[in-house]
Scaffold this active site. Structure first.
Site, short mmCIF file in Angstrom:
data_model
loop_
_atom_site.label_atom_id
_atom_site.label_comp_id
_atom_site.label_asym_id
_atom_site.label_seq_id
_atom_site.Cartn_x
_atom_site.Cartn_y
_atom_site.Cartn_z
N LYS A 284 0.84 -1.20 0.00
CA LYS A 284 0.00 0.00 0.00
C LYS A 284 0.88 1.25 0.00
O LYS A 284 2.05 1.20 0.36
CB LYS A 284 -0.87 0.02 1.27
CG LYS A 284 -1.99 -1.00 1.29
CD LYS A 284 -2.80 -0.86 2.58
CE LYS A 284 -3.92 -1.88 2.69
NZ LYS A 284 -4.97 -1.70 1.68
N ARG A 358 -10.30 -11.54 1.95
CA ARG A 358 -11.20 -12.57 1.42
C ARG A 358 -10.55 -13.95 1.48
O ARG A 358 -11.23 -14.96 1.62
CB ARG A 358 -11.66 -12.18 0.01
CG ARG A 358 -10.59 -12.07 -1.02
CD ARG A 358 -11.03 -11.25 -2.24
NE ARG A 358 -10.95 -9.81 -1.99
CZ ARG A 358 -11.21 -8.88 -2.90
NH1 ARG A 358 -11.59 -9.22 -4.11
NH2 ARG A 358 -11.09 -7.60 -2.59
N1 BES Z 1 -8.09 -3.75 4.44
C1 BES Z 1 -8.29 -3.31 3.11
C2 BES Z 1 -9.59 -2.53 2.92
C3 BES Z 1 -9.76 -1.24 3.69
C4 BES Z 1 -9.56 -0.02 3.07
C5 BES Z 1 -10.18 -1.25 5.00
C6 BES Z 1 -9.77 1.15 3.76
C7 BES Z 1 -10.37 -0.06 5.70
C8 BES Z 1 -10.18 1.13 5.07
C9 BES Z 1 -8.32 -4.51 2.14
O1 BES Z 1 -7.56 -5.61 2.52
C10 BES Z 1 -7.77 -4.05 0.83
O2 BES Z 1 -6.64 -3.68 0.78
N2 BES Z 1 -8.60 -4.09 -0.21
C11 BES Z 1 -8.21 -3.69 -1.51
C12 BES Z 1 -8.70 -4.75 -2.50
C13 BES Z 1 -8.13 -4.62 -3.87
C14 BES Z 1 -6.64 -4.88 -3.87
C15 BES Z 1 -8.83 -5.61 -4.79
C16 BES Z 1 -8.84 -2.33 -1.81
O3 BES Z 1 -9.95 -2.09 -1.35
O4 BES Z 1 -8.19 -1.53 -2.45
ZN ZN Z 2 -5.52 -5.50 1.84
#
Ligand code: BES
Ligand code: ZN
Ligand code: ZN
Length: 506
Positions: A284, A358
């Site tokens: 990230k 997931r």
């Molecule tokens: N933990 C994150 C989602 C999240 C984002 C929680 C903001 C709380 C606040 C999740 O694991 C994630 O990173 N999701 C990605 C999925 C994508 C890579 C398909 C996302 O939402 O960008």
């Molecule tokens: Zn994630």
């Protein structure tokens, strides 16, 4: 954690002096202040009320000091209930939130509430008592910070006691007991979400589960699995995520199966429990990672909720599951392009290591199925995309069973927690198609990111009524909202407790 002393009855606790306590008085809205107070003991205040434009408006409050006007009695906080015609339990709770927030601001620590004249409103004394204790407890919450006196921090002034003055106190009292249990569960969730990832490790969550087992004195049993034990069970999707971290993962199972359960339903609560989500090799950005200690909020919620359900002695079987791990990059990390065989038997191509939630959820759901759960609700801070749809205001609801979804929606409505059902269109499954495996774990640029995530999980929840709540927007907020402070909110505890109540016919 701080505990407020709650009581109810004709006599307020003898230790309370008129000087130290604040009396909270509800006022229904009228066109003028004079009419609002007409015929009540508050008449003498109508001039000040007029001056402050207070005439009982919903969520408005006014602090008064009658003795300064030459009258007997201590400080009072008048709080508006809004118009009599529109009162219901949700509006009453909103008024109580405003009242307790104003009381907190005033610095008062001993509060006395007069039971409002609610006959004919459809609100029971039990509900009033429960709302008072719940709201007092969650408004009184102070974030579990690490500030020291040496650093100039002054101790927070907690509410010491809250008393409801009433003639028939049995119902109010029993409501207050329940409200305090649920309020404490919410505060416990907030503490876990706020706790830095350095401390809130998978093993810490396991120790919290064991602590709950100890406190529940036989009502809850806990099982904690190590990396090795999970490998034996074939939890490869969960372990793939855990691969990158030197902090050991834990799979945590809590069971509450009271002998007097009213049905064969076994409610399975699955909470996403990523104690820190760096994104893994698909790392990230700094900003996107900053608050990722919150990624175990689903797990904290199911842990605290099962504790509250057991403390309330609800006659329903419940199990909670947490596949707890960090998601880290490193020489051992799982990689984009890897193919994993999940516990449920389907193969998954890792399209993005940041879509880790997931992967942990599908193994937890398969475990829950084998553990005999007949119905499942999962709570997960799953997608950033849900924030685009519902902001930090409500959770997205996804389901494979409209009847089960109705139960969850009704439970959320009674909890004043907003949920909105999102599409599970078959045409969206396209986003999860993989060339190499049965599925891939991210929809990539396909769009509808919250739905493709839910459809991925749905493939593993087949044949079991399942609801998925995407709580990425509501689990932790960057601002104060209603009774929630900035930070961890404890969102979902009330919905889950209400669901258990509905299933147990209470
Ligand atoms: N933990 C994150 C989602 C999240 C984002 C929680 C903001 C709380 C606040 C999740 O694991 C994630 O990173 N999701 C990605 C999925 C994508 C890579 C398909 C996302 O939402 O960008
Ligand atoms: Zn994630
Ligand atoms: Zn995540």
């Amino acid at each position: 954690m701080h505990r407020i002393k709650f009581s109810a009855g004709m006599e307020q606790p003898a230790s309370l002096s008129v000087r130290s306590s604040l009396k909270l008085v509800a006022v229904f809205e009228h066109p003028t202040a004079q009419q609002a107070f007409d015929g009540s003991s508050l008449r003498a205040l109508s001039q000040q009320a007029e001056f402050s434009e207070f005439r009982g408006q919903h969520e408005k409050t006014m602090l008064v000091f009658p003795h300064s006007a030459g009258e007997a009695g201590g400080a009072q906080l008048l709080y508006g209930l809004g118009r009599w015609e529109s009162i219901d339990i949700s509006r009453l709770r909103e008024s109580l939130i405003a009242a307790f927030k104003a009381a907190k601001k005033s610095g008062a620590v001993d509060l006395v509430l007069v039971l409002p004249p609610l006959a004919g409103s459809g609100i029971s004394d039990q509900e009033f008592g429960e709302s008072v204790a719940l709201i007092a407890t969650i408004v009184d919450y102070e974030v579990n910070h690490f500030k020291t006196a040496k650093g100039g921090h002054k101790a927070h002034k907690h509410f010491k006691s809250v008393h409801v003055t009433c003639i028939k106190d049995k119902e109010v009292r029993s409501g207050m007991r329940a409200g305090q249990i649920v309020g404490s569960a919410i505060n416990n969730t907030r503490n876990l979400v706020n706790l830095p990832a350095g401390q809130c490790t998978p093993e810490h969550l396991a120790s919290q589960a064991r602590e709950l087992e100890r406190k529940a004195a036989g009502a809850i049993s806990v099982k904690v699995l190590s990396r090795k034990q999970c490998a034996k069970l074939g939890m490869n999707a969960f372990l793939a995520v855990a691969q990158g971290s030197t902090v050991e993962p834990r799979f945590i199972e809590l069971t509450y199966e009271p002998a007097n359960a009213v049905s064969d339903v076994v409610l399975g609560l699955v909470g996403k429990s990523i104690t820190f989500d760096s994104g893994g090799l698909d790392i990230k950005s700094a900003g996107g990672m900053r608050d990722m200690k919150c990624d175990m909020a689903g797990g904290a919620t199911v842990l605290s909720a099962i504790g509250a359900i057991a403390a309330l002695k609800l006659p329903v079987k419940v199990k909670a599951f947490m596949a707890a791990t960090e998601n880290m990059p490193g020489p051992r990390s799982y990689k984009p392009g890897d193919v994993i065989e999940a516990m449920g038997g389907l193969s998954v191509e890792v399209d993005n290591t940041d879509a880790e939630g997931r992967l942990t959820l599908i193994d937890a759901i398969e475990y829950a199925r084998r553990a005999g759960c007949t119905h499942i609700v999962d709570l997960a801070t799953l997608t950033g995309a849900i924030l685009t749809s519902l902001a930090d205001v409500g959770a997205g609801l996804f389901t494979n069973d409209p009847v089960w979804a109705q139960e969850v929606k009704a439970s959320a409505r009674l909890a004043d927690e907003l949920v909105w059902e999102m599409p599970m269109w078959a045409a969206l499954k396209k986003g999860n198609e993989s060339q190499l495996a049965d599925l891939k774990n991210s929809g990539g640029t396909f769009g509808a990111g919250s739905s493709t995530a839910a459809l991925f999980i749905a493939a593993f929840a087949q044949g079991i009524p399942w609801v998925h709540l995407d709580i990425a927007g509501v689990a932790m907020r960057g601002r104060e909202l209603g009774a929630d402070p900035k930070g961890g909110t404890g969102w979902g505890v009330r919905t889950l407790v209400n669901l258990a109540r509905r299933l147990s016919g209470k």
